[in-house]
Design a protein around this motif. Structure first.
Motif, PDB file in Angstrom:
ATOM      1  N   VAL A   4       4.478  -0.987   3.343  1.00 29.22           N
ATOM      2  CA  VAL A   4       4.167   0.339   2.801  1.00 29.22           C
ATOM      3  C   VAL A   4       5.325   0.723   1.888  1.00 29.22           C
ATOM      4  CG1 VAL A   4       3.645   2.746   3.335  1.00 29.22           C
ATOM      5  CG2 VAL A   4       2.960   0.927   4.931  1.00 29.22           C
ATOM      6  N   VAL A   5       5.043   1.049   0.630  1.00 27.62           N
ATOM      7  CA  VAL A   5       6.105   1.386  -0.322  1.00 27.62           C
ATOM      8  C   VAL A   5       5.828   2.739  -0.972  1.00 27.62           C
ATOM      9  CG1 VAL A   5       6.620  -1.042  -0.797  1.00 27.62           C
ATOM     10  CG2 VAL A   5       4.975   0.168  -2.235  1.00 27.62           C
ATOM     11  N   ASN A   6       6.915   3.403  -1.400  1.00 22.20           N
ATOM     12  CA  ASN A   6       6.763   4.667  -2.109  1.00 22.20           C
ATOM     13  C   ASN A   6       6.665   4.409  -3.612  1.00 22.20           C
ATOM     14  OD1 ASN A   6       9.380   4.107  -2.950  1.00 22.20           O
ATOM     15  ND2 ASN A   6      10.340   5.602  -1.577  1.00 22.20           N
ATOM     16  N   GLU A   7       6.728   5.479  -4.395  1.00 27.21           N
ATOM     17  CA  GLU A   7       6.552   5.341  -5.845  1.00 27.21           C
ATOM     18  C   GLU A   7       7.671   4.529  -6.490  1.00 27.21           C
ATOM     19  OE1 GLU A   7       6.173   9.265  -7.376  1.00 27.21           O
ATOM     20  OE2 GLU A   7       4.156   9.591  -6.541  1.00 27.21           O
ATOM     21  N   GLN A   8       8.837   4.493  -5.841  1.00 26.94           N
ATOM     22  CA  GLN A   8       9.965   3.709  -6.367  1.00 26.94           C
ATOM     23  C   GLN A   8       9.942   2.263  -5.867  1.00 26.94           C
ATOM     24  OE1 GLN A   8      10.572   6.918  -4.890  1.00 26.94           O
ATOM     25  NE2 GLN A   8      10.259   7.677  -6.984  1.00 26.94           N
ATOM     26  N   ASN A   9       8.886   1.901  -5.149  1.00 26.11           N
ATOM     27  CA  ASN A   9       8.717   0.568  -4.576  1.00 26.11           C
ATOM     28  C   ASN A   9       9.761   0.266  -3.495  1.00 26.11           C
ATOM     29  OD1 ASN A   9       6.854  -1.598  -4.642  1.00 26.11           O
ATOM     30  ND2 ASN A   9       8.362  -2.924  -5.628  1.00 26.11           N
ATOM     31  N   VAL A  21       0.851  -1.196   0.000  1.00 26.11           N
ATOM     32  CA  VAL A  21       0.000   0.000   0.000  1.00 26.11           C
ATOM     33  C   VAL A  21       0.883   1.241   0.000  1.00 26.11           C
ATOM     34  CG1 VAL A  21      -1.913  -1.124   1.195  1.00 26.11           C
ATOM     35  CG2 VAL A  21      -0.156   0.046   2.525  1.00 26.11           C
ATOM     36  N   PRO A  22       0.352   2.373  -0.513  1.00 25.09           N
ATOM     37  CA  PRO A  22       1.100   3.627  -0.471  1.00 25.09           C
ATOM     38  C   PRO A  22       1.005   4.262   0.920  1.00 25.09           C
ATOM     39  CG  PRO A  22      -1.021   3.975  -1.514  1.00 25.09           C
ATOM     40  CD  PRO A  22      -0.917   2.498  -1.249  1.00 25.09           C
ATOM     41  N   PRO A  23       1.904   5.191   1.237  1.00 24.59           N
ATOM     42  CA  PRO A  23       1.905   5.807   2.573  1.00 24.59           C
ATOM     43  C   PRO A  23       0.603   6.516   2.931  1.00 24.59           C
ATOM     44  CG  PRO A  23       3.936   6.311   1.405  1.00 24.59           C
ATOM     45  CD  PRO A  23       3.023   5.675   0.412  1.00 24.59           C
ATOM     46  N   GLU A  24      -0.101   7.048   1.914  1.00 20.68           N
ATOM     47  CA  GLU A  24      -1.290   7.847   2.214  1.00 20.68           C
ATOM     48  C   GLU A  24      -2.559   7.025   2.409  1.00 20.68           C
ATOM     49  OE1 GLU A  24      -0.669   7.867  -2.294  1.00 20.68           O
ATOM     50  OE2 GLU A  24       0.549   8.079  -0.489  1.00 20.68           O
ATOM     51  N   MET A  25      -2.491   5.715   2.246  1.00 16.26           N
ATOM     52  CA  MET A  25      -3.717   4.908   2.380  1.00 16.26           C
ATOM     53  C   MET A  25      -4.228   4.940   3.816  1.00 16.26           C
ATOM     54  SD  MET A  25      -4.623   0.994   1.241  1.00 16.26           S
ATOM     55  CE  MET A  25      -4.747   1.480  -0.488  1.00 16.26           C
TER      56      MET A  25
END
Length: 348
Positions: free
Chosen positions: A97-102, A74-78
């Motif tokens: 939790v992963v960012n856009e770069q995974n 999931v992304p940080p903002e979920m």
């Protein structure tokens, strides 16, 4: 202090023994496997290890064949509630939790996510209104103390916020305010702390904030004392902080259908028709998150409504944000609303 998920990260060239040692040491039932670039390649659980050993793998075997590739992330903002639903639907207890770069930037654990985070942020509840539209109910009772399913509206609001980890409240009171103080006291019976702002005359939905003796040092919440909603107060606060806003307003979608066909004209010429068009807009839901800096725009004992405070912040080029809500929401302003609120709470 190193965050727990950082201790559970292992490189792609690890062995089964490395994973077992990590599972025993970190004790969060999952290991996160990353490549040389720090990109998440997959996860390994205790069950994955056991299945590998049953297939004949040894402790020095490479982990490549037991990695669970493409795990749910999931992304940080979920929102916390959405993460919980994902866990339940997929019968898992950990979600990276992963960012856009995974790259791994966090880890949701069921045991932690089901326990409300402790929120040291202040919550101010505007409870000084006259409740004119609710007369005769409010002739001898302040509006926020009107019973909904056997308890005052104000108590429902405080209990909901407490369930999300909030424990410090300030009630702004005016009309029949002594009844509110007599009922709640310092909040000890509810397991929270309650202080009071006593308005000498109505100061509006923001003006009472100018009476705060000690300015909060962190972002804080404000809600009207007659708004009952299933909104997650903590998620509104997180949204506000994440978006670097000076002030955030919870807003609710509102649709209104024109009762007649609309004729569009330009001069005397008809240029179009719309048959009973639907107008969509957002309305103020009466719940807000504010940075302490917003208080510098208020004068003590000055009447000010919240939209005016937002306009002052906007005039100073401060960011003001809208937090759209879809949760059940009711502004209890009329006798019918009071009945509807009781029915909704009883059926919840």
């Amino acid at each position: 202090m190193e965050k727990i998920y950082c201790q559970a990260i292992l490189p792609l060239d690890s062995t089964i023994q490395d994973v077992i040692s990590n599972l025993d040491k970190v004790a969060i039932k999952i290991v996160l496997i990353v490549n040389e670039s720090g990109v998440l390649e997959g996860t390994i659980s205790d069950g994955d290890i056991r299945r590998g050993l049953l297939r004949g793998l040894g402790l020095k075997s490479h982990i490549d064949s037991i990695i669970h590739r493409n795990p749910i992330v999931v992304p940080p903002e979920m929102a916390r509630e959405t993460v919980m639903k994902l866990m339940v639907a997929n019968k898992i207890q950990q979600i990276p939790v992963v960012n856009e770069q995974n790259h791994v930037v966090g880890l949701h654990l069921w045991d932690e996510i089901t326990i409300p985070a402790v929120r040291h942020n202040l919550m101010v509840i505007m409870a000084g209104g006259m409740g004119t539209r609710l007369r005769p109910h409010t002739e001898n009772c302040p509006k926020p103390m009107l019973p909904v399913a056997g308890k005052p509206m104000l108590e429902h609001i405080i209990e909901r916020a407490k369930s999300e980890g909030f424990s410090s409240f300030v009630l702004a009171i005016h009309y029949l305010g002594q009844m509110i103080e007599d009922y709640f006291g310092n909040g000890e019976q509810m397991g929270v702390r309650i202080d009071y702002l006593r308005e000498q005359f109505p100061l509006g939905t923001a003006g009472a904030l100018g009476l705060l003796n000690l300015r909060p040092k962190t972002p804080f919440l404000v809600t009207n004392g007659d708004v009952l909603t299933d909104i997650r107060y903590g998620e509104l606060l997180d949204f506000h902080i994440r978006n670097s806003a000076a002030a955030t307003m919870a807003v609710r979608a509102h649709e209104w259908q024109h009762p007649f066909g609309v004729v569009q004209t330009k001069g005397i010429d008809i240029v179009g028709f719309q048959e009973k068009p639907v107008h969509r807009s957002h309305i103020n839901a009466g719940v807000y998150a504010l940075n302490p800096e917003a208080l510098s725009l208020l004068e003590s004992n000055e009447h000010c409504d919240m939209p005016a405070l937002f306009e002052r912040l906007q005039a100073q080029t401060k960011r003001i944000a809208a937090y759209p809500i879809h949760e059940p929401w009711l502004d209890v302003g009329r006798p019918d609303d009071l009945k509807q609120a009781s029915t909704a709470v009883e059926n919840n």
